[in-house]
Design a protein around this motif. Structure first.
Motif, PDB file in Angstrom:
ATOM      1  N   ALA A   1       0.849  -1.194   0.000  1.00 17.16           N
ATOM      2  CA  ALA A   1       0.000   0.000   0.000  1.00 17.16           C
ATOM      3  C   ALA A   1       0.888   1.249   0.000  1.00 17.16           C
ATOM      4  O   ALA A   1       1.349   1.690   1.057  1.00 17.16           O
ATOM      5  CB  ALA A   1      -0.908  -0.006   1.219  1.00 17.16           C
ATOM      6  N   PRO A   2       1.152   1.825  -1.154  1.00 18.72           N
ATOM      7  CA  PRO A   2       2.070   2.974  -1.231  1.00 18.72           C
ATOM      8  C   PRO A   2       1.565   4.236  -0.535  1.00 18.72           C
ATOM      9  O   PRO A   2       2.359   5.094  -0.189  1.00 18.72           O
ATOM     10  CB  PRO A   2       2.228   3.209  -2.735  1.00 18.72           C
ATOM     11  CG  PRO A   2       1.055   2.567  -3.365  1.00 18.72           C
ATOM     12  CD  PRO A   2       0.643   1.439  -2.466  1.00 18.72           C
ATOM     13  N   GLN A   3       0.274   4.348  -0.305  1.00 19.99           N
ATOM     14  CA  GLN A   3      -0.230   5.545   0.373  1.00 19.99           C
ATOM     15  C   GLN A   3       0.258   5.629   1.819  1.00 19.99           C
ATOM     16  O   GLN A   3       0.298   6.713   2.392  1.00 19.99           O
ATOM     17  CB  GLN A   3      -1.757   5.647   0.302  1.00 19.99           C
ATOM     18  CG  GLN A   3      -2.510   4.541   0.964  1.00 19.99           C
ATOM     19  CD  GLN A   3      -2.789   3.380   0.029  1.00 19.99           C
ATOM     20  OE1 GLN A   3      -2.074   3.166  -0.938  1.00 19.99           O
ATOM     21  NE2 GLN A   3      -3.824   2.618   0.316  1.00 19.99           N
ATOM     22  N   GLY A   4       0.639   4.520   2.398  1.00 17.76           N
ATOM     23  CA  GLY A   4       1.170   4.535   3.765  1.00 17.76           C
ATOM     24  C   GLY A   4       2.507   5.223   3.870  1.00 17.76           C
ATOM     25  O   GLY A   4       2.841   5.800   4.906  1.00 17.76           O
ATOM     26  N   TYR A   5       3.272   5.192   2.782  1.00 17.29           N
ATOM     27  CA  TYR A   5       4.580   5.844   2.798  1.00 17.29           C
ATOM     28  C   TYR A   5       4.464   7.364   2.918  1.00 17.29           C
ATOM     29  O   TYR A   5       5.394   8.028   3.341  1.00 17.29           O
ATOM     30  CB  TYR A   5       5.370   5.488   1.530  1.00 17.29           C
ATOM     31  CG  TYR A   5       5.728   4.033   1.432  1.00 17.29           C
ATOM     32  CD1 TYR A   5       6.504   3.417   2.404  1.00 17.29           C
ATOM     33  CD2 TYR A   5       5.288   3.266   0.364  1.00 17.29           C
ATOM     34  CE1 TYR A   5       6.831   2.080   2.326  1.00 17.29           C
ATOM     35  CE2 TYR A   5       5.608   1.920   0.259  1.00 17.29           C
ATOM     36  CZ  TYR A   5       6.384   1.339   1.249  1.00 17.29           C
ATOM     37  OH  TYR A   5       6.712   0.018   1.164  1.00 17.29           O
ATOM     38  N   LYS A   6       3.338   7.896   2.556  1.00 15.68           N
ATOM     39  CA  LYS A   6       3.117   9.345   2.677  1.00 15.68           C
ATOM     40  C   LYS A   6       2.841   9.749   4.125  1.00 15.68           C
ATOM     41  O   LYS A   6       3.055  10.901   4.496  1.00 15.68           O
ATOM     42  CB  LYS A   6       1.953   9.772   1.789  1.00 15.68           C
ATOM     43  CG  LYS A   6       2.205   9.559   0.327  1.00 15.68           C
ATOM     44  CD  LYS A   6       0.968   9.887  -0.485  1.00 15.68           C
ATOM     45  CE  LYS A   6       1.186   9.511  -1.938  1.00 15.68           C
ATOM     46  NZ  LYS A   6      -0.039   9.674  -2.727  1.00 15.68           N
ATOM     47  N   MET A   7       2.343   8.819   4.927  1.00 12.41           N
ATOM     48  CA  MET A   7       2.003   9.123   6.315  1.00 12.41           C
ATOM     49  C   MET A   7       3.211   9.099   7.247  1.00 12.41           C
ATOM     50  O   MET A   7       3.234   9.816   8.246  1.00 12.41           O
ATOM     51  CB  MET A   7       0.952   8.136   6.829  1.00 12.41           C
ATOM     52  CG  MET A   7      -0.405   8.287   6.204  1.00 12.41           C
ATOM     53  SD  MET A   7      -1.129   9.910   6.477  1.00 12.41           S
ATOM     54  CE  MET A   7      -1.280   9.920   8.246  1.00 12.41           C
ATOM     55  N   ALA A   8       4.199   8.279   6.949  1.00 11.27           N
ATOM     56  CA  ALA A   8       5.359   8.138   7.830  1.00 11.27           C
ATOM     57  C   ALA A   8       6.088   9.465   8.048  1.00 11.27           C
ATOM     58  O   ALA A   8       6.381   9.819   9.200  1.00 11.27           O
ATOM     59  CB  ALA A   8       6.297   7.064   7.303  1.00 11.27           C
ATOM     60  N   PRO A   9       6.381  10.255   7.003  1.00 11.63           N
ATOM     61  CA  PRO A   9       7.050  11.534   7.251  1.00 11.63           C
ATOM     62  C   PRO A   9       6.212  12.503   8.078  1.00 11.63           C
ATOM     63  O   PRO A   9       6.751  13.279   8.869  1.00 11.63           O
ATOM     64  CB  PRO A   9       7.303  12.099   5.851  1.00 11.63           C
ATOM     65  CG  PRO A   9       7.194  10.959   4.936  1.00 11.63           C
ATOM     66  CD  PRO A   9       6.282   9.968   5.581  1.00 11.63           C
ATOM     67  N   ILE A  10       4.896  12.431   7.910  1.00 12.71           N
ATOM     68  CA  ILE A  10       4.030  13.312   8.703  1.00 12.71           C
ATOM     69  C   ILE A  10       4.146  12.964  10.178  1.00 12.71           C
ATOM     70  O   ILE A  10       4.253  13.855  11.033  1.00 12.71           O
ATOM     71  CB  ILE A  10       2.567  13.211   8.205  1.00 12.71           C
ATOM     72  CG1 ILE A  10       2.476  13.774   6.788  1.00 12.71           C
ATOM     73  CG2 ILE A  10       1.617  13.940   9.147  1.00 12.71           C
ATOM     74  CD1 ILE A  10       1.158  13.540   6.100  1.00 12.71           C
TER      75      ILE A  10
END
Length: 88
Positions: free
Chosen positions: A49-58
């Motif tokens: 699920a690539p959308q999870g990678y956007k949450m980690a930096p946040i």
């Protein structure tokens, strides 16, 4: 406005306890954010699920930046009060 520090009424022991409490709280929030970011990356990888990678930096920005912004001023005021008392 009064030029006195709001922590001037506390004893040295109380100030040291408050300073240590804020340091521990800051460290706990930072560690929790790092762990949450790692878990998000692992779960995103396992579920493809690539959308999870956007949450980690946040999580990292909020978890590391917020404690310094929220507690940095408080810790500085307590440290200044302790330094003023050691000069006296």
């Amino acid at each position: 406005m009064n030029g006195t520090n709001e922590y001037s009424e506390y004893s040295k022991e109380e100030l040291n306890a408050k300073l240590n409490k804020f340091k521990r709280l800051q460290k706990a929030i930072t560690i929790a954010a790092i762990l949450a970011a790692v878990v998000i990356v692992i779960v995103s990888y396992l579920r493809n699920a690539p959308q999870g990678y956007k949450m980690a930096p946040i999580f990292l920005i909020v978890g590391i930046g917020y404690p310094y912004l929220a507690f940095g001023g408080i810790k500085t005021k307590i440290q200044l009060e302790l330094e003023n008392r050691s000069k006296s």
